[in-house]
Design a protein around this motif. Structure first.
Motif, PDB file in Angstrom:
ATOM      1  N   LYS A  85     -31.166   4.766  -6.575  1.00 56.53           N
ATOM      2  CA  LYS A  85     -30.699   3.997  -5.426  1.00 56.53           C
ATOM      3  C   LYS A  85     -29.269   4.317  -5.015  1.00 56.53           C
ATOM      4  CE  LYS A  85     -33.717   0.013  -6.304  1.00 56.53           C
ATOM      5  NZ  LYS A  85     -33.769  -1.462  -6.526  1.00 56.53           N
ATOM      6  N   ALA A  86     -28.523   5.019  -5.883  1.00 59.15           N
ATOM      7  CA  ALA A  86     -27.123   5.315  -5.547  1.00 59.15           C
ATOM      8  C   ALA A  86     -26.659   6.530  -6.326  1.00 59.15           C
ATOM      9  CB  ALA A  86     -26.233   4.115  -5.846  1.00 59.15           C
ATOM     10  N   SER A  87     -25.768   7.295  -5.705  1.00 53.80           N
ATOM     11  CA  SER A  87     -25.180   8.447  -6.381  1.00 53.80           C
ATOM     12  C   SER A  87     -24.080   7.981  -7.331  1.00 53.80           C
ATOM     13  CB  SER A  87     -24.597   9.417  -5.355  1.00 53.80           C
ATOM     14  OG  SER A  87     -23.494   8.832  -4.684  1.00 53.80           O
ATOM     15  N   SER A  88     -23.675   8.847  -8.236  1.00 53.11           N
ATOM     16  CA  SER A  88     -22.598   8.508  -9.168  1.00 53.11           C
ATOM     17  C   SER A  88     -21.295   8.245  -8.419  1.00 53.11           C
ATOM     18  CB  SER A  88     -22.415   9.631 -10.188  1.00 53.11           C
ATOM     19  OG  SER A  88     -22.108  10.857  -9.534  1.00 53.11           O
ATOM     20  N   PHE A  89     -21.076   8.988  -7.337  1.00 57.69           N
ATOM     21  CA  PHE A  89     -19.876   8.768  -6.520  1.00 57.69           C
ATOM     22  C   PHE A  89     -19.898   7.380  -5.887  1.00 57.69           C
ATOM     23  CE2 PHE A  89     -17.929   8.802  -2.282  1.00 57.69           C
ATOM     24  CZ  PHE A  89     -16.604   9.066  -2.632  1.00 57.69           C
ATOM     25  N   MET A  90     -21.030   6.989  -5.353  1.00 56.59           N
ATOM     26  CA  MET A  90     -21.150   5.677  -4.726  1.00 56.59           C
ATOM     27  C   MET A  90     -20.955   4.555  -5.745  1.00 56.59           C
ATOM     28  SD  MET A  90     -21.557   3.917  -2.002  1.00 56.59           S
ATOM     29  CE  MET A  90     -22.140   5.126  -0.813  1.00 56.59           C
ATOM     30  N   ILE A  91     -21.527   4.725  -6.934  1.00 57.61           N
ATOM     31  CA  ILE A  91     -21.384   3.707  -7.980  1.00 57.61           C
ATOM     32  C   ILE A  91     -19.914   3.530  -8.355  1.00 57.61           C
ATOM     33  CG2 ILE A  91     -21.893   3.168 -10.394  1.00 57.61           C
ATOM     34  CD1 ILE A  91     -24.613   4.568  -9.989  1.00 57.61           C
ATOM     35  N   SER A  92     -19.239   4.637  -8.627  1.00 60.75           N
ATOM     36  CA  SER A  92     -17.841   4.549  -9.038  1.00 60.75           C
ATOM     37  C   SER A  92     -16.971   4.011  -7.905  1.00 60.75           C
ATOM     38  CB  SER A  92     -17.335   5.912  -9.492  1.00 60.75           C
ATOM     39  OG  SER A  92     -17.409   6.853  -8.438  1.00 60.75           O
ATOM     40  N   ARG A  93     -17.253   4.416  -6.668  1.00 56.67           N
ATOM     41  CA  ARG A  93     -16.451   3.967  -5.521  1.00 56.67           C
ATOM     42  C   ARG A  93     -16.618   2.471  -5.280  1.00 56.67           C
ATOM     43  NH1 ARG A  93     -17.002   3.818   0.253  1.00 56.67           N
ATOM     44  NH2 ARG A  93     -15.028   4.318   1.320  1.00 56.67           N
TER      45      ARG A  93
END
Length: 436
Positions: A85-93
């Protein structure tokens, strides 16, 4: 049931992805414990402005198939990578924007996914936490990009950690003997399909505990219900037998690092708590800066030059280890290791040392309440190891109820069992176990 300090290894490997810092604020309050969809649910509503949520699974290294050793290390290191559901970049951001902190850690029995967030951003943070746990995809290119991180973690291991790891392998062989670290030769060989199968078989509701510190039981139940976990588990839950033995790793240098131990007791038993007191009574170095170490263990080793020695006790769901970790100059290793071995087989603990050990253990247990994330993981470990949960204050009261005779009896019983040893560093003068 003893605290997490007593029921899980004192040396844990932590794989952390931090995005912010949160200040703990914990008070001693009542603990609520229940079950939702086979998942243990625990909450501590202490009025803190910061909520800590830990989702723990019985997915540690002891549950690894013998053909996939090290896979639990790779699994916890992959926490926070892209999901369905989300990229690692989106999660961290997103977590950084709301000031939340997420980390994954593990030991031989459990893997912990821990989130810290302020109350006003908790709902958003929990959405990403459940996403990280329930929708992992282990994309091959991201696993390849994660290999350097795994190699760095292995290179950063201290010789003392290696000695303790070897000690477990010598004592239990399989199960609890499985290393909590992936072998350097296998870092890049564990693929997406293997990780997905291991996660599906171990990250299940019946093997899960959800702990919320800083909110109510309803919130903990909502977290448990939001997790989308597989209901079929094929993980092996065989007990680990104690064998005893020795493993050595020559690493050179000027120091020898040796972990000597006897078979301990399972978590939750009265003997486990007594051995934990005895380990503190053994001593763990000077209690004041630049002070003199007058512990029974230091007196046994004698005046051989600079050294470091500490007693320890680790209790798992079905077994344990009780012993001493020693770091000593290589030239003094023969004398020091033999002295420690003799001390373990014929221990002598005065009343003053046992009283001091009880006080030190109580301080360690009560200090857990000062750090919310540690308290979360402690309660999760208790729930999954023994099915019951005690607050730090209740554990401190249980320590007070252990009599001196109980400690001496537990130590005497342990002394009748076989020794195990793990050693790393310069082993030129380290005696073999049959020479101790």
């Amino acid at each position: 049931m003893s605290s997490k300090n007593l029921c899980v290894p004192f040396i844990r490997h932590v794989a952390t992805r931090r995005y912010a810092q949160a200040a703990p604020a914990i008070k001693e309050v009542s603990i609520q414990h229940g079950t939702v969809n086979q998942t243990s649910v625990i909450s501590v509503d202490n009025g803190s402005p910061v909520t800590r949520v830990t989702v723990a699974f019985r997915a540690g290294s002891r549950y690894e198939p013998q053909t996939e050793l090290g896979i639990s290390h790779v699994l916890r290191s992959a926490a926070g990578l892209s999901t369905g559901k989300a990229s690692s970049f989106m999660i961290s951001r997103k977590l950084a924007q709301i000031g939340a902190t997420f980390n994954a850690s593990g030991d031989r029995e459990l893997i912990y996914y821990t989130l810290e967030a302020t109350q006003d951003h908790l709902e958003v943070a929990l959405e990403y936490l459940t996403n990280i746990i329930s929708c992992q995809e282990f994309r091959p290119w991201e696993l390849s990009d994660n290999v350097p991180r795994l190699k760095y973690e292995l290179a950063a291991l201290t010789p003392q950690v290696r000695a303790v790891d070897l000690l477990h392998r010598a004592a239990f062989r399989r199960g609890l003997g499985n290393s909590i670290f992936v072998s350097p030769k296998r870092v890049a060989t564990i693929g997406s399909e293997s990780l997905q199968h291991f996660a599906t078989s171990t990250l299940t509701p019946a093997r899960c505990a959800v702990v919320v510190v800083g909110n109510n039981q309803d919130k903990a139940s909502i977290v448990a219900q939001a997790l989308q976990l597989s209901t079929s588990s094929s993980a092996s839950d065989q007990k680990s037998a104690y064998f005893g033995g020795e493993l050595r790793k020559e690493m050179g240098g000027a120091l020898s690092h040796v972990a000597l131990a006897l078979q301990g007791a399972a978590a939750g038993s009265k003997e486990s708590l007594a051995l934990a007191i005895a380990a503190k009574a053994f001593g763990s170095g000077p209690v004041t800066k630049w002070g003199t170490d007058n512990s029974p263990l230091a007196k046994t080793i004698g005046n051989i030059g600079p050294f470091a020695a500490a007693g320890f006790n680790v209790s798992y769901s079905d077994n344990g280890l009780f012993g001493v970790i020693l770091t000593v100059p290589k030239d003094e290793a023969n004398t020091a290791v033999k002295a420690v071995g003799k001390f373990l087989k014929s221990p002598s603990l005065p009343s003053e040392a046992i009283k001091a050990g009880k006080c030190q253990l109580k301080l360690q247990v009560l200090s857990e309440a000062d750090t919310g994330s540690v308290l979360c993981e402690s309660l999760a470990a208790q729930a999954l190891s023994a099915g019951a949960v005690k607050s730090p204050l209740e554990l401190a009261n249980a320590i007070d109820q252990i009599a001196e005779s109980d400690v001496l009896q537990a130590v005497s019983s342990a002394a009748k069992r076989n020794l195990s040893m793990g050693s790393a560093g310069n082993l030129a003068f380290v005696p073999y176990i049959d020479e101790i």
